[in-house]
Design a protein around this motif. Structure first.
Motif, PDB file in Angstrom:
ATOM      1  N   ILE A 165      -1.036  34.996  44.105  1.00 31.58           N
ATOM      2  CA  ILE A 165      -0.124  35.378  43.017  1.00 31.58           C
ATOM      3  C   ILE A 165       0.978  34.338  42.841  1.00 31.58           C
ATOM      4  O   ILE A 165       1.392  34.024  41.722  1.00 31.58           O
ATOM      5  CB  ILE A 165       0.485  36.770  43.292  1.00 31.58           C
ATOM      6  CG1 ILE A 165      -0.605  37.836  43.229  1.00 31.58           C
ATOM      7  CG2 ILE A 165       1.603  37.072  42.303  1.00 31.58           C
ATOM      8  CD1 ILE A 165      -0.116  39.227  43.564  1.00 31.58           C
ATOM      9  N   ILE A 166       1.467  33.792  43.953  1.00 31.98           N
ATOM     10  CA  ILE A 166       2.552  32.805  43.891  1.00 31.98           C
ATOM     11  C   ILE A 166       1.994  31.386  43.802  1.00 31.98           C
ATOM     12  O   ILE A 166       2.394  30.591  42.944  1.00 31.98           O
ATOM     13  CB  ILE A 166       3.478  32.934  45.117  1.00 31.98           C
ATOM     14  CG1 ILE A 166       4.239  34.261  45.059  1.00 31.98           C
ATOM     15  CG2 ILE A 166       4.458  31.756  45.188  1.00 31.98           C
ATOM     16  CD1 ILE A 166       5.109  34.518  46.263  1.00 31.98           C
ATOM     17  N   VAL A 167       1.055  31.056  44.674  1.00 32.84           N
ATOM     18  CA  VAL A 167       0.595  29.667  44.791  1.00 32.84           C
ATOM     19  C   VAL A 167      -0.362  29.293  43.661  1.00 32.84           C
ATOM     20  O   VAL A 167      -0.369  28.145  43.204  1.00 32.84           O
ATOM     21  CB  VAL A 167      -0.063  29.430  46.169  1.00 32.84           C
ATOM     22  CG1 VAL A 167      -0.529  27.990  46.304  1.00 32.84           C
ATOM     23  CG2 VAL A 167       0.922  29.769  47.282  1.00 32.84           C
ATOM     24  N   GLY A 168      -1.161  30.247  43.187  1.00 33.71           N
ATOM     25  CA  GLY A 168      -2.092  29.948  42.103  1.00 33.71           C
ATOM     26  C   GLY A 168      -1.416  29.357  40.873  1.00 33.71           C
ATOM     27  O   GLY A 168      -1.801  28.292  40.388  1.00 33.71           O
ATOM     28  N   PRO A 169      -0.364  30.013  40.336  1.00 38.11           N
ATOM     29  CA  PRO A 169       0.338  29.428  39.186  1.00 38.11           C
ATOM     30  C   PRO A 169       0.986  28.081  39.494  1.00 38.11           C
ATOM     31  O   PRO A 169       1.065  27.217  38.613  1.00 38.11           O
ATOM     32  CB  PRO A 169       1.402  30.487  38.859  1.00 38.11           C
ATOM     33  CG  PRO A 169       0.844  31.768  39.391  1.00 38.11           C
ATOM     34  CD  PRO A 169       0.075  31.380  40.624  1.00 38.11           C
ATOM     35  N   MET A 170       1.448  27.903  40.726  1.00 37.58           N
ATOM     36  CA  MET A 170       2.059  26.620  41.105  1.00 37.58           C
ATOM     37  C   MET A 170       1.035  25.486  40.995  1.00 37.58           C
ATOM     38  O   MET A 170       1.322  24.421  40.437  1.00 37.58           O
ATOM     39  CB  MET A 170       2.603  26.686  42.541  1.00 37.58           C
ATOM     40  CG  MET A 170       3.788  27.614  42.717  1.00 37.58           C
ATOM     41  SD  MET A 170       4.294  27.736  44.461  1.00 37.58           S
ATOM     42  CE  MET A 170       4.887  26.073  44.767  1.00 37.58           C
ATOM     43  N   VAL A 171      -0.147  25.727  41.534  1.00 43.60           N
ATOM     44  CA  VAL A 171      -1.202  24.711  41.482  1.00 43.60           C
ATOM     45  C   VAL A 171      -1.632  24.471  40.041  1.00 43.60           C
ATOM     46  O   VAL A 171      -1.842  23.323  39.618  1.00 43.60           O
ATOM     47  CB  VAL A 171      -2.400  25.131  42.351  1.00 43.60           C
ATOM     48  CG1 VAL A 171      -3.561  24.166  42.176  1.00 43.60           C
ATOM     49  CG2 VAL A 171      -2.000  25.217  43.824  1.00 43.60           C
ATOM     50  N   ALA A 172      -1.731  25.553  39.257  1.00 40.68           N
ATOM     51  CA  ALA A 172      -2.172  25.422  37.864  1.00 40.68           C
ATOM     52  C   ALA A 172      -1.203  24.564  37.058  1.00 40.68           C
ATOM     53  O   ALA A 172      -1.619  23.655  36.328  1.00 40.68           O
ATOM     54  CB  ALA A 172      -2.319  26.809  37.235  1.00 40.68           C
ATOM     55  N   ILE A 173       0.113  24.821  37.182  1.00 45.86           N
ATOM     56  CA  ILE A 173       1.080  24.046  36.392  1.00 45.86           C
ATOM     57  C   ILE A 173       1.148  22.611  36.894  1.00 45.86           C
ATOM     58  O   ILE A 173       1.355  21.671  36.111  1.00 45.86           O
ATOM     59  CB  ILE A 173       2.475  24.709  36.419  1.00 45.86           C
ATOM     60  CG1 ILE A 173       3.368  24.127  35.319  1.00 45.86           C
ATOM     61  CG2 ILE A 173       3.133  24.549  37.770  1.00 45.86           C
ATOM     62  CD1 ILE A 173       2.895  24.403  33.920  1.00 45.86           C
ATOM     63  N   TRP A 174       0.954  22.414  38.188  1.00 47.20           N
ATOM     64  CA  TRP A 174       0.940  21.049  38.739  1.00 47.20           C
ATOM     65  C   TRP A 174      -0.227  20.260  38.138  1.00 47.20           C
ATOM     66  O   TRP A 174      -0.070  19.099  37.759  1.00 47.20           O
ATOM     67  CB  TRP A 174       0.825  21.096  40.257  1.00 47.20           C
ATOM     68  CG  TRP A 174       0.920  19.757  40.924  1.00 47.20           C
ATOM     69  CD1 TRP A 174       2.046  19.119  41.332  1.00 47.20           C
ATOM     70  CD2 TRP A 174      -0.172  18.880  41.268  1.00 47.20           C
ATOM     71  NE1 TRP A 174       1.740  17.901  41.901  1.00 47.20           N
ATOM     72  CE2 TRP A 174       0.385  17.734  41.877  1.00 47.20           C
ATOM     73  CE3 TRP A 174      -1.554  18.969  41.125  1.00 47.20           C
ATOM     74  CZ2 TRP A 174      -0.406  16.684  42.333  1.00 47.20           C
ATOM     75  CZ3 TRP A 174      -2.344  17.926  41.583  1.00 47.20           C
ATOM     76  CH2 TRP A 174      -1.766  16.795  42.172  1.00 47.20           C
ATOM     77  N   PRO A 181       0.120  13.406  30.591  1.00 49.55           N
ATOM     78  CA  PRO A 181       1.249  12.514  30.910  1.00 49.55           C
ATOM     79  C   PRO A 181       2.484  12.753  30.056  1.00 49.55           C
ATOM     80  O   PRO A 181       3.609  12.610  30.539  1.00 49.55           O
ATOM     81  CB  PRO A 181       0.661  11.115  30.667  1.00 49.55           C
ATOM     82  CG  PRO A 181      -0.818  11.290  30.820  1.00 49.55           C
ATOM     83  CD  PRO A 181      -1.111  12.654  30.319  1.00 49.55           C
ATOM     84  N   ARG A 182       2.290  13.128  28.782  1.00 46.19           N
ATOM     85  CA  ARG A 182       3.444  13.337  27.909  1.00 46.19           C
ATOM     86  C   ARG A 182       4.316  14.477  28.421  1.00 46.19           C
ATOM     87  O   ARG A 182       5.558  14.399  28.383  1.00 46.19           O
ATOM     88  CB  ARG A 182       2.971  13.639  26.490  1.00 46.19           C
ATOM     89  CG  ARG A 182       4.098  13.693  25.464  1.00 46.19           C
ATOM     90  CD  ARG A 182       3.563  13.936  24.073  1.00 46.19           C
ATOM     91  NE  ARG A 182       2.846  15.208  23.994  1.00 46.19           N
ATOM     92  CZ  ARG A 182       2.319  15.701  22.879  1.00 46.19           C
ATOM     93  NH1 ARG A 182       2.386  15.003  21.761  1.00 46.19           N
ATOM     94  NH2 ARG A 182       1.686  16.859  22.884  1.00 46.19           N
ATOM     95  N   LEU A 183       3.690  15.540  28.915  1.00 47.29           N
ATOM     96  CA  LEU A 183       4.448  16.649  29.497  1.00 47.29           C
ATOM     97  C   LEU A 183       5.002  16.277  30.865  1.00 47.29           C
ATOM     98  O   LEU A 183       6.145  16.581  31.192  1.00 47.29           O
ATOM     99  CB  LEU A 183       3.555  17.893  29.619  1.00 47.29           C
ATOM    100  CG  LEU A 183       3.149  18.592  28.317  1.00 47.29           C
ATOM    101  CD1 LEU A 183       2.231  19.759  28.628  1.00 47.29           C
ATOM    102  CD2 LEU A 183       4.385  19.058  27.564  1.00 47.29           C
ATOM    103  N   GLY A 184       4.168  15.599  31.659  1.00 48.48           N
ATOM    104  CA  GLY A 184       4.581  15.228  33.006  1.00 48.48           C
ATOM    105  C   GLY A 184       5.758  14.280  33.039  1.00 48.48           C
ATOM    106  O   GLY A 184       6.530  14.267  33.999  1.00 48.48           O
ATOM    107  N   SER A 185       5.919  13.476  31.991  1.00 47.11           N
ATOM    108  CA  SER A 185       7.065  12.564  31.940  1.00 47.11           C
ATOM    109  C   SER A 185       8.364  13.312  31.689  1.00 47.11           C
ATOM    110  O   SER A 185       9.441  12.838  32.032  1.00 47.11           O
ATOM    111  CB  SER A 185       6.842  11.517  30.847  1.00 47.11           C
ATOM    112  OG  SER A 185       6.786  12.133  29.566  1.00 47.11           O
ATOM    113  N   ARG A 186       8.268  14.495  31.081  1.00 47.48           N
ATOM    114  CA  ARG A 186       9.456  15.301  30.818  1.00 47.48           C
ATOM    115  C   ARG A 186       9.765  16.251  31.977  1.00 47.48           C
ATOM    116  O   ARG A 186      10.930  16.471  32.309  1.00 47.48           O
ATOM    117  CB  ARG A 186       9.267  16.103  29.531  1.00 47.48           C
ATOM    118  CG  ARG A 186       9.126  15.232  28.284  1.00 47.48           C
ATOM    119  CD  ARG A 186       9.040  16.068  27.029  1.00 47.48           C
ATOM    120  NE  ARG A 186       8.928  15.224  25.838  1.00 47.48           N
ATOM    121  CZ  ARG A 186       8.889  15.694  24.605  1.00 47.48           C
ATOM    122  NH1 ARG A 186       8.933  17.007  24.390  1.00 47.48           N
ATOM    123  NH2 ARG A 186       8.791  14.865  23.578  1.00 47.48           N
TER     124      ARG A 186
END
Length: 408
Positions: A165-174, A181-186
């Motif tokens: 529940i906690i780690v799954g979303p973390m990995v997904a957004i990572w 790259p455009r999002l990752g730069s921000r």
């Protein structure tokens, strides 16, 4: 001996010059670089300290040492040399300490911190740094580093299954921020993972914010214990992780941006920072690669130093408030901290494998990796040291042509 220390080519800039060179771009680069340092890397300290049985005040004191003193060194050297020279602490060295705390006391480890700092001071003052960095081939060093880091990758996988529940979303957004790259730069992927993980932890009510209070640091002064076993196990690997792995990466990043870093002065600063930080239990100082890379990622070369100085100011403030942030993360679910540390180490682990098994010294690197992963101490000395020794020995016996190529 100090004749080997590089002299600044320009006068120390006054406050007016620093203010005129500063700007929003350099402030944002400095802020993102600092934010990177206080997310995944701090989670690694918390994971190592908690698993090593250190109480919260000692972990907070460790964090204070590596931020406050290194922030001051960053301010001094960046202004003195008019270059972006951000100093923090050795991440592979921190992981190495985690292994040592399974059979050594923290005072014994602190004694090794002191001695490592003195070794680096001598190497920097004597000008022997480059020669010392070439003693052990980089692939063998990185094989040992990969073996040390592997545990964090495995803990990340375990955390995914243990607390989806906690780690799954973390990995997904990572993954999303890394893939676009455009999002990752921000929003850097590791920071996005932290934010999503914090929200996921708060929603089910797992995070107890009622006990969180702002608190200034009360450093815990550590009395070192001088242990031969700790010296043998930690001093050489720690010095190598600073001089070869971390500083080497930092010099490469700065060189690519057109800066000629003062190698001997940086080494002496690492030695001095290591000795001072050890007073409050902090691990060895190094020239950081990732944060310096962020600082020099954009803007005018001659103004990059202001971004580094901004990082130094933020680091000093963070160090003073270390108990607050330490408690905040320790109150968080353990899976969040372990996932954050694992995600922060993924790219580093990938780089370690690439450097270890690319071409030369691959057999020595493999043996260094296997001995380190086995984690079997011998003569009360940890596996990382024996991994380096075994890797070097097998390469010397079976990969002699690679040594010939190394010296050309």
């Amino acid at each position: 001996m100090l004749r080997h220390i590089e002299r600044p080519t320009e006068q120390l800039p006054g406050l007016g010059r620093i203010v005129s060179d500063f700007g929003l771009l350099y402030a944002s680069n400095g802020f993102i670089g600092w934010l990177f340092a206080v997310t995944g890397p701090v989670a690694i300290i918390l994971a190592v300290g908690s698993n090593g049985g250190l109480p919260e005040p000692e972990i907070a004191s460790w964090i204070f040492g590596v931020f406050f003193f290194n922030g001051l060194i960053t301010l001094l050297l960046s202004g003195l040399y008019r270059q972006p020279l951000v100093f923090f602490w050795t991440i592979p060295g921190t992981v190495l300490v985690g292994q040592s705390l399974t059979h050594l006391s923290f005072p014994q480890v602190v004694g090794a911190f002191y001695f490592t700092g003195l070794v680096m001071l001598v190497l920097g003052a004597s000008g022997w740094v480059k020669r010392a960095m070439q003693l052990v081939p980089m692939p063998i060093v990185m094989g040992m580093v990969a073996g040390v880091f592997l545990r964090f990758g495995l803990e990340l996988v375990r955390a995914v299954f243990a607390d989806t529940i906690i780690v799954g979303p973390m990995v997904a957004i990572w993954i999303i921020l890394s893939a676009i790259p455009r999002l990752g730069s921000r929003i850097p992927p590791i920071i996005g993972a932290l934010l999503v993980g914090a929200v996921a932890a708060i929603l089910p009510g797992q995070h107890d914010s009622a006990t969180l209070q702002f608190e200034l640091i009360r450093p815990v002064i550590q009395t070192p214990v001088w242990s031969v076993a700790a010296m043998v196990e930690l001093v050489v690997p720690l010095a190598i992780t600073v001089l070869v792995v971390q500083n080497g990466q930092g010099f490469a990043v700065l060189g690519a941006a057109g800066h000629v870093a003062p190698v001997n002065a940086v080494t002496m600063a690492c030695g001095l920072g290591s000795v001072i930080s050890a007073i409050v239990g902090g691990v060895s100082t190094c020239l950081t690669g990732p944060t310096n890379a962020i600082v020099v990622s954009s803007g005018e070369q001659e103004r990059h130093y202001t971004g580094a100085m901004f990082v130094g100011c933020l680091a000093v403030l963070f160090g003073l408030l270390a108990p607050t942030f330490t408690r905040l993360l320790l109150l968080s679910p353990k899976s969040l901290v372990m996932a954050l540390a694992g995600l922060a180490m993924l790219r580093v682990l990938q780089s370690a494998f690439n450097a270890a098994f690319n071409e030369r010294f691959s057999l020595g690197a493999l043996l260094a990796f296997l001995v380190t992963v086995a984690d079997v101490p011998l003569l009360n000395v940890g596996a990382a040291f024996w991994g380096l020794l075994a890797g070097f020995a097998i390469s010397w016996l079976l990969e002699k042509p690679d040594f010939a190529t190394e010296t050309k």
